[in-house]
Write a protein that holds these residues in place. Structure first.
Motif, PDB file in Angstrom:
ATOM      1  N   ALA A 167     -33.953 -44.685 -36.569  1.00 24.14           N
ATOM      2  CA  ALA A 167     -34.552 -43.401 -36.970  1.00 24.14           C
ATOM      3  C   ALA A 167     -36.016 -43.533 -37.365  1.00 24.14           C
ATOM      4  O   ALA A 167     -36.855 -42.702 -36.979  1.00 24.14           O
ATOM      5  CB  ALA A 167     -33.750 -42.796 -38.117  1.00 24.14           C
ATOM      6  N   LEU A 168     -36.361 -44.543 -38.127  1.00 30.69           N
ATOM      7  CA  LEU A 168     -37.740 -44.695 -38.584  1.00 30.69           C
ATOM      8  C   LEU A 168     -38.671 -45.093 -37.434  1.00 30.69           C
ATOM      9  O   LEU A 168     -39.786 -44.567 -37.317  1.00 30.69           O
ATOM     10  CB  LEU A 168     -37.802 -45.730 -39.712  1.00 30.69           C
ATOM     11  CG  LEU A 168     -38.977 -45.630 -40.670  1.00 30.69           C
ATOM     12  CD1 LEU A 168     -39.159 -44.221 -41.225  1.00 30.69           C
ATOM     13  CD2 LEU A 168     -38.803 -46.620 -41.815  1.00 30.69           C
ATOM     14  N   ALA A 169     -38.212 -45.998 -36.571  1.00 32.24           N
ATOM     15  CA  ALA A 169     -39.022 -46.387 -35.412  1.00 32.24           C
ATOM     16  C   ALA A 169     -39.270 -45.186 -34.504  1.00 32.24           C
ATOM     17  O   ALA A 169     -40.388 -44.977 -34.004  1.00 32.24           O
ATOM     18  CB  ALA A 169     -38.329 -47.504 -34.633  1.00 32.24           C
ATOM     19  N   ASN A 170     -38.239 -44.379 -34.301  1.00 34.26           N
ATOM     20  CA  ASN A 170     -38.395 -43.194 -33.464  1.00 34.26           C
ATOM     21  C   ASN A 170     -39.334 -42.180 -34.105  1.00 34.26           C
ATOM     22  O   ASN A 170     -40.110 -41.508 -33.417  1.00 34.26           O
ATOM     23  CB  ASN A 170     -37.028 -42.555 -33.214  1.00 34.26           C
ATOM     24  CG  ASN A 170     -36.157 -43.406 -32.313  1.00 34.26           C
ATOM     25  OD1 ASN A 170     -36.655 -44.143 -31.457  1.00 34.26           O
ATOM     26  ND2 ASN A 170     -34.844 -43.322 -32.493  1.00 34.26           N
ATOM     27  N   THR A 171     -39.272 -42.067 -35.431  1.00 31.09           N
ATOM     28  CA  THR A 171     -40.150 -41.133 -36.130  1.00 31.09           C
ATOM     29  C   THR A 171     -41.604 -41.557 -36.014  1.00 31.09           C
ATOM     30  O   THR A 171     -42.486 -40.723 -35.750  1.00 31.09           O
ATOM     31  CB  THR A 171     -39.752 -41.040 -37.620  1.00 31.09           C
ATOM     32  OG1 THR A 171     -38.418 -40.528 -37.704  1.00 31.09           O
ATOM     33  CG2 THR A 171     -40.684 -40.115 -38.376  1.00 31.09           C
TER      34      THR A 171
END
Length: 309
Positions: free
Chosen positions: A226-230
């Motif tokens: 989730a954080l990498a995609n954000t």
């Protein structure tokens, strides 16, 4: 350790809007019903910590999601704090809109699907039937002066149908936005997206007339992405990010969907990148610890775990 060292990455926005979904998406999958007063206090604390946009609840039939059966009572408890254009509520149909309008809300969200199977499981309608159902909802909401958001779920993968073609997502998203919605939230409901996939979808949406300024991203952390995609979405120009305090969340109709991106983890990353969020991280951590006590289990947020030590 207090805060991360600030090192900007480049090609990033100076400021983002966090669209807090904890009170609605975060709590909807809880097996034990959270008291209305606790939900109201949760929202009050989130607002005090600097979260301007908070999705408070959903006007769905109690048989669908018992956790949200107290929507009217919750808004009554909150008073003016629970209304206005920065306090959206989710509505599935015109009956839900009627309930929301009766409470004087200033913003709503509708919730569609990029896949046929999830549309059937979530709304008991096909994609086409769902969009037809949303048309009068959006029209009436706009006539009443409300701000309208369109969620599209299963944008990156579906537990029943597998990979979802980008063009299929773009088609559904465009049809939802053509209803007259102000903002689009693209959802990775089961958390299978990776950065290249995120960038490809954002690019195709822009190619089809849905500007990046109208797009929010909604990532689940099933595979820890989730954080990498954000961060990828931020580099692509996105300035609205959905997150849930404490990483709460899931989906009652997709059992493989785990928690949302934790708001604390997002704020920590933004602080390190020099991106302003307006949120007090210390307050947010305390809120997560308090809510974890209400739910009887620790917060899954890594930042909460680190700062609570």
């Amino acid at each position: 350790m207090g805060l991360p060292q600030v090192e900007p990455l480049g090609e990033m926005p100076d400021r983002i809007t966090i669209y807090e979904v904890g009170p609605r998406d975060g709590l909807q999958n809880e097996k034990s019903v959270v008291p209305t007063q606790v939900k109201a206090e949760f929202i009050r604390r989130l607002a005090a910590a600097g979260l301007d946009t908070i999705e408070t609840t959903s006007f769905v039939p109690p048989s669908w999601i018992p956790q949200l059966a107290d929507a009217a009572d919750l808004l009554g408890e909150l008073g003016e704090l629970g209304r206005g254009p920065q306090r959206p509520v989710l509505v599935p149909n015109e009956r839900g809109l009627d309930g929301a309008l009766a409470q004087g809300v200033g913003a709503i969200a509708i919730f569609g699907s990029a896949t046929e199977t999830f549309a059937r499981k979530n709304l008991n309608r096909s994609v086409n039937e769902s969009i037809a159902m949303f048309e009068p909802v959006v029209r009436r909401a706009r006539d009443a002066g409300l701000w309208v958001r369109a969620y599209v779920s299963m944008c990156f993968g579906d537990p029943w149908e597998g990979p979802v073609p980008v063009d299929q997502v773009v088609d559904v998203a465009a049809r939802m936005m053509d209803l007259g919605c102000d903002q689009l939230s693209i959802g990775d409901t089961i958390g299978v997206a990776t950065p290249g996939h995120v960038l490809a979808l954002l690019t195709r949406l822009a190619d089809n007339g849905i500007g990046i300024e109208r797009i929010g991203v909604h990532f689940h952390d099933t595979y820890g992405q989730a954080l990498a995609n954000t961060v990828t979405a931020l580099r692509g120009g996105v300035t609205v990010v959905d997150a849930s305090t404490g990483g709460l969340g899931g989906c009652p109709y997709a059992k493989s969907a785990t928690g949302n991106l934790a708001t604390e983890d997002l704020v920590w990353t933004c602080k390190g990148l020099g991106i302003e969020t307006g949120v007090d991280l210390d307050q947010l951590v305390q809120i997560s610890m308090w809510m974890a006590q209400q739910l009887g289990r620790p917060s899954p947020s890594r930042v909460v775990k680190a700062l609570a030590c």
